[in-house]
Design an enzyme around this catalytic site. Structure first.
Site, mmCIF file in Angstrom:
data_model
loop_
_atom_site.group_PDB
_atom_site.id
_atom_site.type_symbol
_atom_site.label_atom_id
_atom_site.label_comp_id
_atom_site.label_asym_id
_atom_site.label_seq_id
_atom_site.Cartn_x
_atom_site.Cartn_y
_atom_site.Cartn_z
ATOM 1 N N TYR A 316 2.128 14.226 42.086
ATOM 2 C CA TYR A 316 2.096 15.500 41.359
ATOM 3 C C TYR A 316 3.218 15.521 40.329
ATOM 4 O O TYR A 316 4.377 15.253 40.658
ATOM 5 C CB TYR A 316 2.248 16.646 42.358
ATOM 6 C CG TYR A 316 2.322 18.034 41.759
ATOM 7 C CD1 TYR A 316 1.649 18.363 40.595
ATOM 8 C CD2 TYR A 316 3.071 19.034 42.378
ATOM 9 C CE1 TYR A 316 1.717 19.641 40.062
ATOM 10 C CE2 TYR A 316 3.135 20.316 41.866
ATOM 11 C CZ TYR A 316 2.462 20.615 40.696
ATOM 12 O OH TYR A 316 2.530 21.876 40.168
ATOM 13 N N CYS A 317 2.879 15.815 39.073
ATOM 14 C CA CYS A 317 3.851 15.960 37.978
ATOM 15 C C CYS A 317 4.665 14.662 37.848
ATOM 16 O O CYS A 317 4.100 13.578 37.741
ATOM 17 C CB CYS A 317 4.721 17.180 38.227
ATOM 18 S SG CYS A 317 5.823 17.606 36.843
#
Length: 590
Positions: A316-317
């Site tokens: 994530y990210c």
């Protein structure tokens, strides 16, 4: 390897020593000046201003047109004529500062009309032909900052909602606003608030409560394995690498919107990385340390716990960017050290994660050589970038929503913002080591090494084209951190089967999108190896739109790209403690 004798000679060289001393003194000066400019490089700002001013001065026809447009807008406002002063509907619809009915009355409606006309005019005025794209963005952002500061909603006498509230409460709203400001000051100093919060969300009590255990720990991360909630589980576990900018439990918030809990309830074994909050002793931790300790070492731990088992890897990210680097390193012909000890990957999922930083969106506005140099000087003072400094960058880019609107509600209207789980997580900030953050900004944002096939792992560059795993990538429509069109560029970097999902919401709310959440939808399309690569707009035109949460589509995709078999629920053996673990509890007052 450098010759020790020559290294010693360079240290004793007077010219080298003078340069080092001069650089240290200049760095200390820059670090001292940084708080006065909000951590922004005054050189970057001055260059953008000069670029704009010089191009404006050398384009007299454009200058005359802008002057005439301003005069016409003023005349329309003075005469009450509608038309050119009104911004496009989408721009007006995004601005909630003037949503109260009292703004429709005279003279407030006229002030709003003038203010919105100024927004449209400055957006046009900062897009001069010949300016660099970066300077155009800087000029536009700073024009918006000044306009947001001067909004009639920010002042008592020009805000009809504040005047009405003051009359109704005989000024009690200002007393409440002062008390709120005092409590915020006390919290920043590490003191308890004078008035207890409505509900203080805490990890392990209200948040991050999915049952599990810490099954591995190193100097940088804890690896959490969650307790099975079904009699049988899918053979391949899900391994999640979240961003280290914030605490991991954005993916394990309250039970009703926890991605981790939902995955476990669907029959997945879930492992997640919890990053340690760095301190002064971690200044020299680099990107390679984050890769080795945050991706490869946990994969080795999973291999020991579940021998000969493939893993669905998800990032994530920034965690997704790091995971993509790791997957490329594992896929290249020259294997990394100890590769045979790591759990093999079954698939790769990237959530709001950039791999090509050529168009990084709003964050790119604050990143250039001068700005990175100032950040490096600022971090050198303490060895890390504080969470407050990082949060300040986001507040600067979104001051309308994160600063001025909040101040109006609290200080002028006396309304305490009601806390929720996402706000509590957002306030639980983390630090970033100086070496890692500098390397990340330079290698990814300034030089775009990952997309160019130049990012080194163990001394050799990696290429995302080496990845042969099926990929599931998610972008969000209103993402200002990882714009979805930037995330989409992964299509041009790999020939793997790539399922791309575009969901509504922003960087956090679009990912935390549990089934049953109202008004959720997503578009999905899969590109197979050999298919032509379309641009983002063409993809959007052909993608099929679905109602509901993208989580269900991801669950189906994980099942389809695994062995499609299940095993009895796994028992967690030896553990180092209960979830959420020790590292997530580290908090500092910076």
């Amino acid at each position: 390897m450098p010759d020790p004798a020559s290294a010693s000679d360079s240290q004793d060289d007077p010219d080298t020593r003078r340069r080092e001393v001069a650089a240290a003194l200049d760095g200390a000066l820059h670090a001292a000046v940084a708080p006065l400019t909000g951590g922004l490089s005054p050189i970057s700002l001055l260059l953008a201003q000069t670029d704009w001013a010089l191009h404006l001065a050398t384009q007299p026809a454009q200058t005359l047109r802008l002057v005439m447009d301003a005069q016409r807008s003023l005349l329309d406002i003075w005469t009450g004529s509608p038309g050119s002063t009104q911004p496009p509907p989408a721009q007006s619809g995004e601005d909630l500062r003037f949503s109260h009915p009292s703004w429709q009355q005279w003279p407030y409606a006229t002030w709003v009309q003038a203010y919105r006309a100024a927004e449209v005019w400055w957006k046009d005025a900062t897009a001069l032909r010949g300016m660099t794209a970066h300077h155009q963005e800087l000029a536009r952002v700073f024009a918006r900052q000044w306009l947001d500061t001067l909004s009639p909603a920010n002042f008592v006498l020009s805000n009809p909602e504040v005047l009405q509230r003051s009359a109704e409460r005989w000024g009690g709203n200002f007393i409440d606003g002062t008390a709120i400001a005092m409590d915020e000051w006390r919290l920043r100093k590490g003191l308890p608030p004078l008035r207890p919060a409505e509900h203080a969300y805490q990890p392990g009590i209200d948040l991050a409560v999915t049952p599990g255990k810490v099954v591995h720990r190193n100097a940088l991360v804890e690896l959490i394995e969650y307790t099975a909630q079904t009699p049988k589980v899918y053979t391949e576990p899900v391994f999640i690498v979240p961003s280290w900018i914030m605490k991991y439990y954005v993916l394990d918030l309250s039970p009703h919107n926890s991605m981790v809990r939902w995955l476990v309830e669907q029959g997945h074994t879930v492992f997640i990385v919890s990053w340690r909050n760095p301190d002064e002793g971690d200044a020299l931790l680099a990107m390679d340390d984050y890769l080795q300790l945050g991706v490869f070492d946990p994969l080795a731990a999973i291999a020991r716990l579940l021998p000969r088992t493939r893993v669905h890897a998800c990032g994530y990210c920034l965690g997704g960017t790091l995971l993509a680097i790791g997957a490329a390193a594992l896929a290249r012909p020259q294997r990394i050290e100890r590769a045979e000890l790591l759990a093999p990957l079954a698939s790769l999922s990237l959530l709001a994660a950039e791999t090509d930083f050529s168009e990084p969106g709003e964050m790119g506005v604050l990143i250039d050589e001068s700005q990175v140099a100032m950040l490096e000087d600022l971090m050198a003072e303490r060895g890390f970038l504080t969470g407050r400094q990082m949060a300040g960058s986001f507040q600067f880019l979104h001051s309308r929503e994160l600063v001025w609107s909040a101040l109006t509600r609290e200080r002028l209207l006396g309304e305490q913002l009601r806390p929720n789980d996402l706000m509590a997580w957002n306030a639980d900030v983390t630090r970033m080591p100086a070496a890692m953050h500098s390397e990340y900004l330079r290698r990814c944002y300034l030089r775009n090494e990952l997309a160019e096939g130049l990012y080194p792992v163990e001394g050799r560059p990696v290429s995302l084209a080496d990845i042969r795993l099926a990929i599931f990538a998610v972008g969000t429509e209103k993402d200002h951190v990882s714009p979805w069109r930037s995330v989409y560029k992964l299509h041009r970097l790999t020939q793997s089967e790539l399922t791309f999902v575009l969901t509504n919401g922003g960087h956090n709310a679009g990912i935390v999108s549990e089934p049953g959440h109202a008004n959720r939808h997503y578009a999905l399309h899969t590109r197979h190896p050999g298919d032509p690569v379309h641009d983002a707009d063409a993809w959007q035109a052909q993608a099929r739109t679905h109602a509901g949460s993208w989580w269900t589509a991801w669950h189906d995709w994980l099942r389809a790209h695994g062995s499609r078999t299940q095993v009895p629920a796994r028992h967690i053996g030896a553990a180092l403690g209960e979830a959420p673990g020790r590292y997530v509890m580290q908090r500092y007052i910076d």
